[in-house]
Write a protein that holds these residues in place. Structure first.
Motif, PDB file in Angstrom:
ATOM      1  N   HIS A 134     -34.231   5.630 -57.402  1.00 35.35           N
ATOM      2  CA  HIS A 134     -33.946   4.529 -58.331  1.00 35.35           C
ATOM      3  C   HIS A 134     -35.249   3.825 -58.733  1.00 35.35           C
ATOM      4  O   HIS A 134     -35.523   3.639 -59.919  1.00 35.35           O
ATOM      5  CB  HIS A 134     -32.985   3.546 -57.667  1.00 35.35           C
ATOM      6  CG  HIS A 134     -32.629   2.371 -58.505  1.00 35.35           C
ATOM      7  ND1 HIS A 134     -31.377   2.186 -59.027  1.00 35.35           N
ATOM      8  CD2 HIS A 134     -33.366   1.310 -58.939  1.00 35.35           C
ATOM      9  CE1 HIS A 134     -31.358   1.060 -59.730  1.00 35.35           C
ATOM     10  NE2 HIS A 134     -32.553   0.519 -59.686  1.00 35.35           N
ATOM     11  N   ASN A 135     -36.028   3.460 -57.740  1.00 36.08           N
ATOM     12  CA  ASN A 135     -37.278   2.736 -57.998  1.00 36.08           C
ATOM     13  C   ASN A 135     -38.285   3.583 -58.775  1.00 36.08           C
ATOM     14  O   ASN A 135     -39.015   3.063 -59.620  1.00 36.08           O
ATOM     15  CB  ASN A 135     -37.897   2.248 -56.693  1.00 36.08           C
ATOM     16  CG  ASN A 135     -37.060   1.179 -56.028  1.00 36.08           C
ATOM     17  OD1 ASN A 135     -36.253   0.511 -56.674  1.00 36.08           O
ATOM     18  ND2 ASN A 135     -37.215   1.023 -54.732  1.00 36.08           N
ATOM     19  N   ASN A 136     -38.327   4.872 -58.495  1.00 34.22           N
ATOM     20  CA  ASN A 136     -39.246   5.754 -59.210  1.00 34.22           C
ATOM     21  C   ASN A 136     -38.868   5.872 -60.687  1.00 34.22           C
ATOM     22  O   ASN A 136     -39.733   5.822 -61.561  1.00 34.22           O
ATOM     23  CB  ASN A 136     -39.290   7.143 -58.564  1.00 34.22           C
ATOM     24  CG  ASN A 136     -39.915   7.130 -57.191  1.00 34.22           C
ATOM     25  OD1 ASN A 136     -40.657   6.217 -56.833  1.00 34.22           O
ATOM     26  ND2 ASN A 136     -39.617   8.135 -56.392  1.00 34.22           N
ATOM     27  N   ALA A 187     -37.178   3.623 -62.352  1.00 34.50           N
ATOM     28  CA  ALA A 187     -37.454   2.304 -62.921  1.00 34.50           C
ATOM     29  C   ALA A 187     -38.946   2.133 -63.224  1.00 34.50           C
ATOM     30  O   ALA A 187     -39.319   1.586 -64.274  1.00 34.50           O
ATOM     31  CB  ALA A 187     -36.964   1.206 -61.973  1.00 34.50           C
ATOM     32  N   TYR A 188     -39.784   2.618 -62.341  1.00 37.59           N
ATOM     33  CA  TYR A 188     -41.235   2.567 -62.554  1.00 37.59           C
ATOM     34  C   TYR A 188     -41.620   3.340 -63.821  1.00 37.59           C
ATOM     35  O   TYR A 188     -42.395   2.864 -64.644  1.00 37.59           O
ATOM     36  CB  TYR A 188     -41.954   3.134 -61.323  1.00 37.59           C
ATOM     37  CG  TYR A 188     -43.450   3.260 -61.502  1.00 37.59           C
ATOM     38  CD1 TYR A 188     -44.277   2.141 -61.354  1.00 37.59           C
ATOM     39  CD2 TYR A 188     -44.034   4.485 -61.831  1.00 37.59           C
ATOM     40  CE1 TYR A 188     -45.652   2.256 -61.526  1.00 37.59           C
ATOM     41  CE2 TYR A 188     -45.406   4.599 -62.006  1.00 37.59           C
ATOM     42  CZ  TYR A 188     -46.205   3.484 -61.854  1.00 37.59           C
ATOM     43  OH  TYR A 188     -47.571   3.596 -62.037  1.00 37.59           O
ATOM     44  N   ASN A 202     -35.416   5.093 -53.307  1.00 35.46           N
ATOM     45  CA  ASN A 202     -36.726   5.511 -53.835  1.00 35.46           C
ATOM     46  C   ASN A 202     -36.568   6.132 -55.215  1.00 35.46           C
ATOM     47  O   ASN A 202     -37.354   5.869 -56.122  1.00 35.46           O
ATOM     48  CB  ASN A 202     -37.402   6.555 -52.933  1.00 35.46           C
ATOM     49  CG  ASN A 202     -37.625   6.083 -51.526  1.00 35.46           C
ATOM     50  OD1 ASN A 202     -37.048   6.647 -50.606  1.00 35.46           O
ATOM     51  ND2 ASN A 202     -38.448   5.066 -51.337  1.00 35.46           N
TER      52      ASN A 202
END
Length: 187
Positions: free
Chosen positions: A86-88, A90-91, A84
């Protein structure tokens, strides 16, 4: 005037003795007097919440550069996992534009905070921050790597979490060359 947004949690907010302070911002202003620094550090924040305030706190400022400094609270969260996090990140980079961003890894927490922020987990989140930076081909400060060489008593206030004045000076000294390079690329 060039505008830099500092986006993060209480460490970005410069919490000293339990209250937000301008310490981080002022030290950067001393190094870069021709740059406007806007501090959007929010005590207790995590990347999942930061994604929700991204438009209002960062994008609406129309910054030239954004220094993103999260992870310490993500490490202790039961709702945010490494993927999460990582994805946050990246977002955020995708929304802001990677070429405007600079990442800072989480640092360390002291021994009394080791139950929620063990050094090994802090290191995982620091490495994940560097992985995201590599994927997006942007600069990152490995603040964790620097901090682990220091005595936590030198870097942290009595709460074993927030930074001492000396730690902010170290942080700004480490950040300075990366920010200089980023500013030079604007011209």
């Amino acid at each position: 005037m060039t505008k830099v947004v500092l986006f993060g949690d209480s460490l970005t907010a410069g919490v000293v003795d339990g209250h937000s302070s301008p310490i981080f911002t002022r030290l950067l202003e001393d190094k870069f007097p021709d740059v406007e620094f806007i501090n959007r550090g929010l005590p207790g924040d995590q990347t999942r919440n930061a994604c929700k305030r991204l438009r209002e706190d960062v994008l609406n400022e129309v910054p030239d550069i954004v220094v993103i400094f999260f992870g310490t609270n993500d490490v202790s969260s039961k709702e945010v996992f490494l993927a999460n996090y990582h994805n946050n990140l990246a977002y955020m980079l995708t929304c802001i534009s990677p070429n405007k961003c600079l990442l800072v890894t989480p640092g360390i927490a002291g021994p009394t905070r080791a139950n929620l922020r063990p050094l090994s987990k802090m290191e995982q989140y620091a490495k994940e921050t560097l992985t995201v930076a590599k994927e997006f081909e942007i600069p990152a400060l490995d603040w964790f790597d620097y901090c682990k060489t220091k005595d936590p008593k030198e870097l942290l206030q009595e709460d074993d979490l927030h930074y001492s004045k000396k730690a902010y000076q170290y942080l700004v000294d480490q950040l300075e060359p990366l920010l200089k390079a980023k500013l030079a690329n604007l011209n």
